[in-house]
Design an enzyme around this catalytic site. Structure first.
Site, PDB file in Angstrom:
ATOM      1  N   LYS A   1       0.866  -1.188   0.000  1.00  0.00           N
ATOM      2  CA  LYS A   1       0.000   0.000   0.000  1.00  0.00           C
ATOM      3  C   LYS A   1       0.898   1.232   0.000  1.00  0.00           C
ATOM      4  CE  LYS A   1      -4.260   1.028   2.519  1.00  0.00           C
ATOM      5  NZ  LYS A   1      -4.840   0.917   3.871  1.00  0.00           N
TER       6      LYS A   1
HETATM    7  C1  E4P Z   1      -8.329   1.750   4.004  1.00  0.00           C
HETATM    8  O1  E4P Z   1      -7.454   1.093   3.495  1.00  0.00           O
HETATM    9  C2  E4P Z   1      -8.139   2.533   5.216  1.00  0.00           C
HETATM   10  O2  E4P Z   1      -7.382   1.755   6.110  1.00  0.00           O
HETATM   11  C3  E4P Z   1      -9.425   2.855   5.931  1.00  0.00           C
HETATM   12  O3  E4P Z   1     -10.552   2.457   5.203  1.00  0.00           O
HETATM   13  C4  E4P Z   1      -9.502   4.228   6.492  1.00  0.00           C
HETATM   14  O4  E4P Z   1     -10.723   4.383   7.151  1.00  0.00           O
HETATM   15  P1  E4P Z   1     -11.034   5.582   8.152  1.00  0.00           P
HETATM   16  O5  E4P Z   1     -11.240   6.820   7.352  1.00  0.00           O
HETATM   17  O6  E4P Z   1     -12.281   5.170   8.871  1.00  0.00           O
HETATM   18  O7  E4P Z   1      -9.841   5.708   9.071  1.00  0.00           O
END
Ligand code: E4P
Length: 218
Positions: free
Chosen positions: A83
């Protein structure tokens, strides 16, 4: 449509994996920090539980350093998906990894043009954050619809739309209607998808009537 779990809580992931609903997992540095776990150990454990992609995020900000971190993470298991953030360095690292046949999830996407760049860079997944857009009064699901249309306009773009920052069952319903490829759900949101009061009420009534019949099946 694929369901990923957005979590660094290995017990919660294990519990959901047992339902057969989990096609992959996403983590991020905040979730890992909250878990208190060693990152590489945690990724190894999750990769053992789930056959599909497990997103592990780099924390370097320059592409060369990102690629070094990616090498470390890719050595953990075959289903690690790297990522990277949606920056020029992140996109440069994406291209280098994609050219080596590695899966990359480009994260922190908040615009259709960013999603277009990630697809051009060869990302396997683009992660638009719908909840964080809604938080500032923007239209998270509108972004998903725009990206869907743009990617469909250019079939050579093979990037999958991974809806992230999902906060509610309504986000999930809307993602499925638009035709998102994947949604990554916090465990509590994934569990809540099954709930309907009429299901509970109907089951209670069926069981009460069955008991009155005095029969048993097995
Ligand atoms: C996705 O890969 C992220 O880890 C996640 O969906 C972020 O979510 P949040 O905005 O609730 O922290």
């Amino acid at each position: 449509m694929k369901f990923f779990v957005d979590s660094a809580d290995s017990e919660a992931i294990q519990e959901l994996a047992a339902t057969g609903m989990v096609d992959g997992v996403t983590t991020n540095p905040s979730l890992v920090a909250k878990s208190g776990r060693d990152f590489k150990e945690l990724v190894a454990e999750i990769c053992d539980m789930v056959d599909g992609p497990v997103s592990a995020e780099v924390t370097a900000i320059e592409s060369e350093a990102m690629l070094k971190e990616a090498d470390e993470l890719l050595a953990i298991a075959d289903n690690v998906c790297i990522k990277v953030p949606l920056t020029w360095d992140g996109l440069k690292a994406t291209r280098a990894l994609a050219d080596k046949g590695k899966m990359v999830n480009v994260t922190l996407c908040f615009s259709a043009n960013q999603a277009l760049l990630a697809a051009k860079a060869g990302a396997a997944f683009i992660s638009p954050f719908v909840g964080r857009l809604d938080d500032i009064g923007a239209d998270g699901m509108g972004l998903i619809a725009d990206i869907r249309q743009i990617y469909d306009n250019y079939p050579e773009l093979e990037t999958e739309i991974l809806v992230a920052s999902v906060r509610s069952p309504e986000h999930m319903r809307a993602s499925a209607l638009i035709g998102a490829d994947v949604a990554t759900l916090p465990p509590d949101v994934l569990k809540s998808l099954i709930s309907h009061p009429l299901t509970d009420k109907g089951l209670d009534a069926f069981l009460a009537d069955w008991q009155k019949s005095g029969q048993s099946i097995a």
